[in-house]
Motif scaffolding. Structure first.
Motif, mmCIF file in Angstrom:
data_model
loop_
_atom_site.group_PDB
_atom_site.id
_atom_site.type_symbol
_atom_site.label_atom_id
_atom_site.label_comp_id
_atom_site.label_asym_id
_atom_site.label_seq_id
_atom_site.Cartn_x
_atom_site.Cartn_y
_atom_site.Cartn_z
ATOM 1 N N CYS A 67 0.850 -1.145 0.038
ATOM 2 C CA CYS A 67 0.201 0.015 0.070
ATOM 3 C C CYS A 67 0.861 1.411 0.049
ATOM 4 N N SER A 68 2.033 1.252 0.798
ATOM 5 C CA SER A 68 2.901 2.474 0.635
ATOM 6 C C SER A 68 3.451 2.550 -0.725
ATOM 7 N N LEU A 69 3.783 1.454 -1.444
ATOM 8 C CA LEU A 69 4.231 1.478 -2.776
ATOM 9 C C LEU A 69 3.237 2.189 -3.789
ATOM 10 N N LEU A 70 2.023 1.661 -3.495
ATOM 11 C CA LEU A 70 0.760 2.155 -4.165
ATOM 12 C C LEU A 70 0.440 3.872 -3.852
ATOM 13 N N ALA A 71 0.830 4.235 -2.759
ATOM 14 C CA ALA A 71 0.564 5.674 -2.390
ATOM 15 C C ALA A 71 1.523 6.279 -3.081
ATOM 16 N N MET A 72 2.745 5.919 -3.066
ATOM 17 C CA MET A 72 3.800 6.666 -3.573
ATOM 18 C C MET A 72 3.815 6.579 -5.342
ATOM 19 N N GLY A 73 3.293 5.432 -5.728
ATOM 20 C CA GLY A 73 2.855 5.457 -7.187
ATOM 21 C C GLY A 73 1.871 6.333 -7.554
ATOM 22 N N MET A 152 13.802 4.952 6.198
ATOM 23 C CA MET A 152 14.784 5.443 5.306
ATOM 24 C C MET A 152 14.368 5.587 3.726
ATOM 25 N N MET A 153 13.601 4.358 3.539
ATOM 26 C CA MET A 153 13.290 4.444 2.010
ATOM 27 C C MET A 153 11.954 5.554 1.697
ATOM 28 N N LEU A 154 11.318 5.694 2.813
ATOM 29 C CA LEU A 154 10.208 6.668 2.550
ATOM 30 C C LEU A 154 10.701 8.134 2.583
ATOM 31 N N LEU A 155 11.788 8.170 3.354
ATOM 32 C CA LEU A 155 12.593 9.577 3.582
ATOM 33 C C LEU A 155 13.172 9.761 2.112
ATOM 34 N N ILE A 156 13.641 8.881 1.335
ATOM 35 C CA ILE A 156 14.502 9.161 0.161
ATOM 36 C C ILE A 156 13.344 9.512 -0.927
ATOM 37 N N PHE A 157 12.130 8.817 -0.834
ATOM 38 C CA PHE A 157 11.011 9.009 -1.722
ATOM 39 C C PHE A 157 10.619 10.544 -1.400
ATOM 40 N N CYS A 158 10.564 10.897 -0.196
ATOM 41 C CA CYS A 158 10.120 12.414 0.089
ATOM 42 C C CYS A 158 11.252 13.328 -0.563
ATOM 43 N N ALA A 159 12.450 12.955 -0.511
ATOM 44 C CA ALA A 159 13.775 13.965 -1.102
ATOM 45 C C ALA A 159 13.576 13.828 -2.602
ATOM 46 N N PHE A 160 13.286 12.969 -3.344
ATOM 47 C CA PHE A 160 13.162 12.631 -4.736
ATOM 48 C C PHE A 160 11.979 13.621 -5.132
ATOM 49 N N MET A 161 10.851 13.458 -4.509
ATOM 50 C CA MET A 161 9.629 14.361 -4.588
ATOM 51 C C MET A 161 10.130 15.760 -4.752
ATOM 52 N N LEU A 174 5.662 13.484 2.689
ATOM 53 C CA LEU A 174 5.783 13.686 3.956
ATOM 54 C C LEU A 174 4.577 12.761 4.658
ATOM 55 N N VAL A 175 3.346 13.452 4.435
ATOM 56 C CA VAL A 175 2.199 12.568 4.739
ATOM 57 C C VAL A 175 2.388 11.071 4.703
ATOM 58 N N ILE A 176 2.774 10.653 3.659
ATOM 59 C CA ILE A 176 2.903 9.266 3.160
ATOM 60 C C ILE A 176 4.144 8.619 4.093
ATOM 61 N N PHE A 177 5.011 9.466 4.291
ATOM 62 C CA PHE A 177 6.185 8.836 5.250
ATOM 63 C C PHE A 177 5.324 8.817 6.581
ATOM 64 N N VAL A 178 4.821 9.599 7.289
ATOM 65 C CA VAL A 178 4.202 9.513 8.659
ATOM 66 C C VAL A 178 3.410 8.308 8.713
ATOM 67 N N VAL A 179 2.083 8.139 7.616
ATOM 68 C CA VAL A 179 1.369 7.235 7.632
ATOM 69 C C VAL A 179 1.864 5.847 7.612
#
Length: 237
Positions: A67-73, A152-161, A174-179
């Motif tokens: 679900c986290s991958l789906l949210a990022m996608g 860490m993976m989620l923070l890297i996603f935030c930085a790339f965004m 960042l919301v996705i990261f917290v959730v």
């Protein structure tokens, strides 16, 4: 993109300072007090709140990671749908570079950080574990929880965004990261500092050398050149 050396060094210094303010004090000082307080706030709730137990079991199940991958996608899909074929190819390649970067940073962090510790559910002998209460697969313990690789993976996603899609997209990331990161803390699979110290330190030290230099752009251009598909030349024009 030019090398932003002053920003890189500033972020690296912040990362080292953050890590040392946790690592140097005996028994991690106030950080351990904060860690234990958070764990002992959530863990007793497992005894009398069946709905909370199910919530943690579901949000820490391996399937929920999808679900986290789906949210990022989904966040990147907003841009993909608005782009032409060349732009869509570029967004896919950015995703691949982001994944490769996450693997590299995580491997370096796991290898170089002089810390190995068990999760709270293994550290405290009287800890309640969701997997014992429901007997279903869920991530509620780790023999080596530092640094938090999921966070860490989620923070890297935030930085790339932020780097490629702007500040507003970064805030949504960042919301996705917290959730998706903090249920690991609530269930006791990670200490809070596994994420706010371990994950964040890794990102502050490793990621600027990729995103604040031409490296990430060159990786995108390299993949554009050698991966199969159409619209290769259009991406770099």
């Amino acid at each position: 993109m030019k090398i932003q050396l002053s920003r890189i060094l500033l972020l690296n210094a912040a990362g080292f300072a953050l890590f040392l303010c946790w690592y140097m004090p005996e028994n991690h000082g106030m950080w351990f007090t904060l860690d234990t307080s958070i764990f002992h706030f959530f863990n007793p709730l497992l005894a009398g709140h069946r709905a909370f137990v199910w919530f943690l079991a579901i949000t820490n199940n391996r399937a929920f990671d999808a679900c986290s991958l789906l949210a990022m996608g989904a966040l990147m899909l907003r841009f993909w749908l608005k782009s032409d074929p060349a732009g869509r190819r570029r967004i896919v390649i950015i995703g691949l570079v982001m994944l490769l970067t996450a693997i590299i940073v995580n491997q370096f962090a796991q290898a170089l950080m002089p810390v190995k510790r068990a999760s709270p559910t293994l550290f405290f002998s009287d800890a309640l574990r969701v997997s014992d209460l429901l007997h279903i697969p869920t991530k509620d313990a780790s023999k080596d929880s530092f640094p938090g690789d999921h966070g860490m993976m989620l923070l890297i996603f935030c930085a790339f965004m932020w780097r490629y899609f702007g500040r507003r997209t970064f805030l949504l990331a960042l919301v996705i990261f917290v959730v998706f990161a903090f249920p690991r803390v609530m269930i006791g699979a990670h200490w809070l500092t596994d994420i706010v110290i371990g994950s964040l330190t890794s990102v502050l030290i490793g990621l600027p050398w990729i995103l604040l230099t031409p490296m990430s752009d060159k990786m995108i251009c390299f993949m554009d050149r050698y991966l199969p598909g159409k619209n290769k030349q259009k991406i770099n024009k």
